[in-house]
Scaffold this motif. Sequence first.
Motif, mmCIF file in Angstrom:
data_model
loop_
_atom_site.group_PDB
_atom_site.id
_atom_site.type_symbol
_atom_site.label_atom_id
_atom_site.label_comp_id
_atom_site.label_asym_id
_atom_site.label_seq_id
_atom_site.Cartn_x
_atom_site.Cartn_y
_atom_site.Cartn_z
ATOM 1 N N LEU A 113 0.806 -1.216 0.000
ATOM 2 C CA LEU A 113 0.000 0.000 0.000
ATOM 3 C C LEU A 113 0.844 1.273 0.000
ATOM 4 O O LEU A 113 0.364 2.328 -0.403
ATOM 5 N N SER A 114 2.077 1.178 0.446
ATOM 6 C CA SER A 114 2.911 2.384 0.513
ATOM 7 C C SER A 114 3.735 2.622 -0.743
ATOM 8 O O SER A 114 4.239 3.730 -0.936
ATOM 9 N N MET A 115 3.875 1.632 -1.602
ATOM 10 C CA MET A 115 4.779 1.776 -2.742
ATOM 11 C C MET A 115 4.363 2.887 -3.706
ATOM 12 O O MET A 115 5.210 3.669 -4.142
ATOM 13 N N SER A 116 3.097 2.977 -4.042
ATOM 14 C CA SER A 116 2.683 4.041 -4.973
ATOM 15 C C SER A 116 2.798 5.404 -4.304
ATOM 16 O O SER A 116 3.176 6.394 -4.944
ATOM 17 N N TYR A 117 2.490 5.468 -3.019
ATOM 18 C CA TYR A 117 2.613 6.703 -2.238
ATOM 19 C C TYR A 117 4.065 7.192 -2.248
ATOM 20 O O TYR A 117 4.347 8.361 -2.514
ATOM 21 N N VAL A 118 4.991 6.282 -1.993
ATOM 22 C CA VAL A 118 6.407 6.622 -1.978
ATOM 23 C C VAL A 118 6.891 6.893 -3.403
ATOM 24 O O VAL A 118 7.677 7.825 -3.632
ATOM 25 N N GLY A 119 6.409 6.119 -4.348
ATOM 26 C CA GLY A 119 6.803 6.316 -5.746
ATOM 27 C C GLY A 119 6.432 7.699 -6.270
ATOM 28 O O GLY A 119 7.228 8.344 -6.969
ATOM 29 N N ARG A 120 5.231 8.148 -5.931
ATOM 30 C CA ARG A 120 4.813 9.504 -6.351
ATOM 31 C C ARG A 120 5.709 10.559 -5.722
ATOM 32 O O ARG A 120 6.057 11.556 -6.357
ATOM 33 N N SER A 121 6.081 10.332 -4.487
ATOM 34 C CA SER A 121 6.947 11.283 -3.791
ATOM 35 C C SER A 121 8.331 11.339 -4.448
ATOM 36 O O SER A 121 8.894 12.417 -4.636
ATOM 37 N N TRP A 122 8.859 10.179 -4.808
ATOM 38 C CA TRP A 122 10.159 10.134 -5.487
ATOM 39 C C TRP A 122 10.072 10.744 -6.883
ATOM 40 O O TRP A 122 11.043 11.351 -7.354
ATOM 41 N N ALA A 123 8.952 10.549 -7.552
ATOM 42 C CA ALA A 123 8.809 11.055 -8.930
ATOM 43 C C ALA A 123 8.980 12.570 -8.997
ATOM 44 O O ALA A 123 9.489 13.094 -9.998
ATOM 45 N N ILE A 124 8.580 13.257 -7.945
ATOM 46 C CA ILE A 124 8.692 14.721 -7.943
ATOM 47 C C ILE A 124 9.743 15.221 -6.950
ATOM 48 O O ILE A 124 9.878 16.428 -6.752
ATOM 49 N N PHE A 125 10.494 14.282 -6.367
ATOM 50 C CA PHE A 125 11.448 14.631 -5.306
ATOM 51 C C PHE A 125 10.793 15.596 -4.324
ATOM 52 O O PHE A 125 11.262 16.708 -4.098
ATOM 53 N N GLU A 126 9.706 15.104 -3.752
ATOM 54 C CA GLU A 126 8.880 15.909 -2.867
ATOM 55 C C GLU A 126 9.691 16.525 -1.734
ATOM 56 O O GLU A 126 10.515 15.872 -1.105
ATOM 57 N N GLY A 127 9.435 17.790 -1.503
ATOM 58 C CA GLY A 127 10.087 18.514 -0.419
ATOM 59 C C GLY A 127 9.056 19.027 0.562
ATOM 60 O O GLY A 127 7.856 18.774 0.437
ATOM 61 N N SER A 128 9.523 19.779 1.506
ATOM 62 C CA SER A 128 8.671 20.337 2.540
ATOM 63 C C SER A 128 7.672 21.331 1.955
ATOM 64 O O SER A 128 7.940 21.986 0.950
ATOM 65 N N ARG A 129 6.532 21.450 2.612
ATOM 66 C CA ARG A 129 5.555 22.472 2.220
ATOM 67 C C ARG A 129 6.006 23.855 2.648
ATOM 68 O O ARG A 129 5.541 24.857 2.129
#
Length: 182
Positions: A113-129
Motif C-alpha cells: 500500500l505504501s509503494m505508490s505513495y512513496v513512488g509519487r513522492s520520489w517522482a517529484i522529489f517531494e520537499g517540505s511544504r
Amino acid sequence: MRNTAERIADRIDRAIAAIGRAATWCCLYIVLAEFAVVVMRYALGLGSIRLQESVLYAHAALFMLAAAWTLQIDGHVRVDVFYAQASRRRRAAIDLIGAVIFLLPFAIAVAALSMSYVGRSWAIFEGSRETSGLPFVYLLKTLIPLFALLIGLQGIAQAIRAALVLAELPPIPPPQAGQGRA
C-alpha cells in the motif's frame, strides 16, 4: 536443513540489530536538536524550520528503523495471558502463528500500500511544504516500506526460530519408579 535455517535467522537478526542500534543514535540527535530549537527560539529569538523538521525526520527514522529490533528483543507489548506461563513449545507455536497469520500479512500490506505513495513522492522529489523546510520528504516517506521490509524480515526470523523449536523432539521422560524400559 536445520543449520541453514538457523544461519538465515541469525543473519536476519544480526542485520536487524545493527540497523536498530544505528537508529538509536537518532535519540541523541533528537535531544540535542530540540534543545537547540528551544534555545534559539526563547533565548535568541530565532527559529529554524529546517532544524525543527530534522527532529521530525529523526523521530520517524528512530521508530521506523528500530521497530524490528524492538520486536527481536521482545520490547513490543503483547498479551501475556497465554504467553507468560506457557511452555517453550507453546510460546514457539504462538510466535509462529503470530508471525505467519498477523505479522507477515501486515508487513506485506504496508509495503504494497505504501509503494505508490512513496513512488509519487520520489517522482517529484517531494520537499517540505514550508519554503525553508527540508527538501527530502521523499526520503522520509521511504521509511514506510523500509519499515515493512525490516519488520517482515524479523517476522521471518521469528517464524524460523519458532518452527525449529516445534520441530525438536520432546524429551523422553525418565521411567517411573518400579517401571523398566520396554
